[in-house]
Structures are given as structure tokens and as C-alpha cells.
Write an enzyme that holds these catalytic residues in place. Structure first.
Site, PDB file in Angstrom:
ATOM      1  N   GLU A 134       0.827  -1.369   0.325  1.00 22.19           N
ATOM      2  CA  GLU A 134       0.108  -0.364   0.375  1.00 22.19           C
ATOM      3  C   GLU A 134       0.634   0.857   0.014  1.00 22.19           C
ATOM      4  O   GLU A 134       2.019   0.949   1.048  1.00 22.19           O
ATOM      5  CB  GLU A 134      -1.288  -0.036   1.175  1.00 22.19           C
ATOM      6  CG  GLU A 134      -1.953   0.661   1.387  1.00 22.19           C
ATOM      7  CD  GLU A 134      -2.960   1.239   0.188  1.00 22.19           C
ATOM      8  OE1 GLU A 134      -2.454   1.186  -0.470  1.00 22.19           O
ATOM      9  OE2 GLU A 134      -4.400   1.241   0.922  1.00 22.19           O
ATOM     10  N   ASP A 135       0.601   2.267  -0.202  1.00 19.04           N
ATOM     11  CA  ASP A 135       1.390   3.745  -0.671  1.00 19.04           C
ATOM     12  C   ASP A 135       1.040   4.086   0.731  1.00 19.04           C
ATOM     13  O   ASP A 135       2.321   4.601   1.086  1.00 19.04           O
ATOM     14  CB  ASP A 135       1.095   4.564  -1.427  1.00 19.04           C
ATOM     15  CG  ASP A 135      -1.004   4.782  -1.102  1.00 19.04           C
ATOM     16  OD1 ASP A 135      -1.712   4.311  -0.644  1.00 19.04           O
ATOM     17  OD2 ASP A 135      -1.481   5.133  -2.541  1.00 19.04           O
ATOM     18  N   ASP A 194      -3.842   5.671   5.910  1.00 21.56           N
ATOM     19  CA  ASP A 194      -4.502   7.073   6.656  1.00 21.56           C
ATOM     20  C   ASP A 194      -5.097   6.753   7.529  1.00 21.56           C
ATOM     21  O   ASP A 194      -5.560   5.994   8.971  1.00 21.56           O
ATOM     22  CB  ASP A 194      -5.286   8.066   6.080  1.00 21.56           C
ATOM     23  CG  ASP A 194      -5.499   9.110   5.763  1.00 21.56           C
ATOM     24  OD1 ASP A 194      -4.728   9.616   6.456  1.00 21.56           O
ATOM     25  OD2 ASP A 194      -6.673  10.404   5.428  1.00 21.56           O
ATOM     26  N   PHE A 245      -1.390  15.991   3.699  1.00 21.32           N
ATOM     27  CA  PHE A 245      -1.393  15.853   2.104  1.00 21.32           C
ATOM     28  C   PHE A 245      -0.202  15.550   1.330  1.00 21.32           C
ATOM     29  O   PHE A 245       0.281  16.711   0.393  1.00 21.32           O
ATOM     30  CB  PHE A 245      -2.608  16.356   1.196  1.00 21.32           C
ATOM     31  CG  PHE A 245      -3.552  15.043   0.325  1.00 21.32           C
ATOM     32  CD1 PHE A 245      -3.488  13.848   0.609  1.00 21.32           C
ATOM     33  CD2 PHE A 245      -3.304  15.564  -0.467  1.00 21.32           C
ATOM     34  CE1 PHE A 245      -4.779  13.538  -0.268  1.00 21.32           C
ATOM     35  CE2 PHE A 245      -3.635  15.134  -1.894  1.00 21.32           C
ATOM     36  CZ  PHE A 245      -4.665  13.580  -1.688  1.00 21.32           C
ATOM     37  N   ARG A 276       1.587  11.987  -9.810  1.00 19.75           N
ATOM     38  CA  ARG A 276       2.436  10.385  -9.543  1.00 19.75           C
ATOM     39  C   ARG A 276       3.168  10.166 -10.092  1.00 19.75           C
ATOM     40  O   ARG A 276       4.018   9.569  -9.534  1.00 19.75           O
ATOM     41  CB  ARG A 276       0.574   9.498 -10.050  1.00 19.75           C
ATOM     42  CG  ARG A 276      -0.372   9.188  -9.880  1.00 19.75           C
ATOM     43  CD  ARG A 276      -1.279   8.478 -10.113  1.00 19.75           C
ATOM     44  NE  ARG A 276      -2.992   8.010  -9.760  1.00 19.75           N
ATOM     45  CZ  ARG A 276      -3.512   7.593  -8.902  1.00 19.75           C
ATOM     46  NH1 ARG A 276      -2.196   7.204  -7.391  1.00 19.75           N
ATOM     47  NH2 ARG A 276      -4.148   7.671  -8.792  1.00 19.75           N
TER      48      ARG A 276
HETATM   49  P1  5GP Z   1      -7.248   5.352   4.157  1.00 10.66           P
HETATM   50  O1  5GP Z   1      -8.611   4.106   4.183  1.00 10.66           O
HETATM   51  O2  5GP Z   1      -6.155   4.418   5.346  1.00 10.66           O
HETATM   52  O3  5GP Z   1      -8.228   6.141   5.335  1.00 10.66           O
HETATM   53  O4  5GP Z   1      -7.477   5.846   3.299  1.00 10.66           O
HETATM   54  C1  5GP Z   1      -6.467   5.534   2.178  1.00 10.66           C
HETATM   55  C2  5GP Z   1      -5.858   5.691   1.169  1.00 10.66           C
HETATM   56  O5  5GP Z   1      -6.497   6.827   1.299  1.00 10.66           O
HETATM   57  C3  5GP Z   1      -4.528   5.509   1.051  1.00 10.66           C
HETATM   58  O6  5GP Z   1      -4.149   4.529  -0.137  1.00 10.66           O
HETATM   59  C4  5GP Z   1      -4.297   6.445  -0.314  1.00 10.66           C
HETATM   60  O7  5GP Z   1      -4.594   6.421  -1.795  1.00 10.66           O
HETATM   61  C5  5GP Z   1      -5.418   7.466  -0.211  1.00 10.66           C
HETATM   62  N1  5GP Z   1      -4.435   8.842   0.715  1.00 10.66           N
HETATM   63  C6  5GP Z   1      -5.205   8.460   2.641  1.00 10.66           C
HETATM   64  N2  5GP Z   1      -3.889   9.913   2.710  1.00 10.66           N
HETATM   65  C7  5GP Z   1      -3.600  10.769   1.370  1.00 10.66           C
HETATM   66  C8  5GP Z   1      -2.161  11.461   1.414  1.00 10.66           C
HETATM   67  O8  5GP Z   1      -1.953  12.246   1.739  1.00 10.66           O
HETATM   68  N3  5GP Z   1      -2.147  11.934  -0.496  1.00 10.66           N
HETATM   69  C9  5GP Z   1      -2.813  11.329  -1.428  1.00 10.66           C
HETATM   70  N4  5GP Z   1      -2.393  11.222  -2.098  1.00 10.66           N
HETATM   71  N5  5GP Z   1      -3.443   9.741  -0.969  1.00 10.66           N
HETATM   72  C10 5GP Z   1      -4.009   9.604   0.139  1.00 10.66           C
HETATM   73 MG    MG Z   2      -6.116   8.620  -4.641  1.00 13.60          MG
HETATM   74 MG    MG Z   3      -3.827   3.333  -2.268  1.00  9.40          MG
END
Ligand code: 5GP
Ligand code: MG
Ligand code: MG
Length: 183
Positions: A103-104, A107, A156, A169
Site C-alpha cells: 500500500e502507498d 491514513d 496531504f 503520481r
Molecule cells: P485510508 O483508508 O487509510 O483512509 O486511506 C488510504 C488511501 O487514501 C491511500 O491508499 C491513498 O490512496 C489515500 N490517501 C490517504 N492519505 C493520502 C495523502 O496524503 N495523499 C494521497 N495522495 N492519498 C492519500
Molecule cells: Mg488517490
Molecule cells: Mg491506496
């Protein structure tokens, strides 16, 4: 063109060299962990994990297959919707397999929690998680990645696979977007 793109960046949080170096370290920890296994299914979560997945898998020395899943949760906003929907599923059966989710960024934790549960239900032998970035301050659901590249503050970020509205990206570093871009 390149300058116009980088003009939208407030600051570089993690440069290219630090990313490469850290990803190599993660790969050696992962190699060590799976050293007695003869196969690993590496699952990248589209699209944010593509660069991380490429860089990481180049340094994995276990037989592995590369798979992708696409889940939607964010859309064009910078906030998680809480709904995680599978848009593209695996092409392969993971029964009795060792699965590594790539995973990237973690959050709120919603995406990964839903995915991990779904893959475990399919009978994987193990489901581990490696995340390039972690924003622990934002966590709503308790989930811990098995390996994390960098803990970052609650900002962000874009680049190295991560987008804002599908853009940025392709930046080779992780940067913070200027607020004016999304406000
Ligand atoms: P979660 O379900 O943990 O809230 O969200 C995870 C996903 O939200 C990540 O895989 C990503 O795609 C997106 N995301 C969360 N924080 C960021 C951020 O700071 N920048 C970007 N570009 N995407 C984020
Ligand atoms: Mg995204
Ligand atoms: Mg993601």
C-alpha cells in the site's frame, strides 16, 4: 512543463534517494521474513502503490507473483469516504498462499482493514502488509502494517505514485502539495 508541475509542490518531504534506500531496507527485512517460503503473492493496491511495488519487488529474492487490486475510497477529494469497494479483483486464487499487501499510505486505516479481512476470508495462509508511508495521527481503525517505510505528519502528500485528482503520481519524490491547489 516539469517546472510547472513542481511549482505546485510546497516542499519535498522524502527525496528520491531516501526512498530508494529505505525501500531496499524494507525488501531485505521482507526477504528475511519469508526466507523459508517458496512462493509469495505480492498484491499492489492500484494506483498509488505502483512505484513502490516496482521498486520493492526488484529487491525481493523469493519466487513471487505480482498481482493488483483496485479499491475505491477517495475519489477526487482528500478525505476517505469510509466505503471501500473492490473495483478490480485478483486474477488468482490465494488459498494457502502467503500474501503481501503493498500500500502507498495508511491514513484512517479503513482501506487496509477491509482488504486484509477480505483476503483472509479467501483462505490465504498469511496476509501481511507493507506500507510506504504511515500517518499515525489520522488513524480511525486500529491496524498496524508489518513493515512501514516512513512515518509522516498529517499533511496531504503526492508523488511517487500518490495523486491529487489523478495528477502528480509521476513525481519521483514525496512532496506536500500547496494548499491553493486544492482549496
Ligand atoms: P485510508 O483508508 O487509510 O483512509 O486511506 C488510504 C488511501 O487514501 C491511500 O491508499 C491513498 O490512496 C489515500 N490517501 C490517504 N492519505 C493520502 C495523502 O496524503 N495523499 C494521497 N495522495 N492519498 C492519500
Ligand atoms: Mg488517490
Ligand atoms: Mg491506496
Amino acid at each position: 512543463m516539469r517546472e510547472e508541475l513542481e511549482e505546485k509542490i510546497e516542499k519535498v518531504l522524502i527525496d528520491e534517494e531516501s526512498l530508494t534506500k529505505r525501500i531496499k531496507q524494507l525488501a531485505s527485512q521482507i526477504n528475511e521474513y519469508y526466507k523459508d517460503k517458496n512462493e509469495l503473492v505480492i498484491v499492489g493496491i492500484l494506483k498509488g502503490s505502483i512505484m513502490f511495488m516496482a521498486e520493492l519487488s526488484k529487491n525481493i529474492n523469493i519466487n513471487c507473483t505480482l498481482e493488483f487490486m483496485d479499491v475505491s475510497s477517495y475519489g477526487a477529494s482528500t478525505e476517505s469516504s469510509g466505503n471501500v469497494k473492490i473495483m478490480k479483483d485478483l486474477d488468482t486464487d490465494i488459498t494457502n498462499k502467503e500474501v503481501l499487501l503493498v500500500e502507498d499510505i495508511i491514513d484512517t486505516g479503513r482501506t487496509l482493514e477491509a482488504l486484509r479481512r477480505s483476503l483472509e476470508k479467501r483462505g490465504a495462509n498469511s496476509v501481511k502488509i507493507v506500507a510506504l508511508l504511515d500517518k499515525p495521527e489520522r488513524r480511525l481503525i486500529e491496524i498496524k502494517a508489518d513493515w512501514v517505510g516512513f512515518k509522516i505528519p498529517n499533511e496531504f502528500v503526492v508523488g511517487f505514485g500518490l495523486d491529487y485528482n489523478q495528477l502528480y503520481r509521476n513525481l519521483p519524490f514525496i512532496g506536500v502539495l500547496k494548499r491553493e491547489v486544492y482549496e
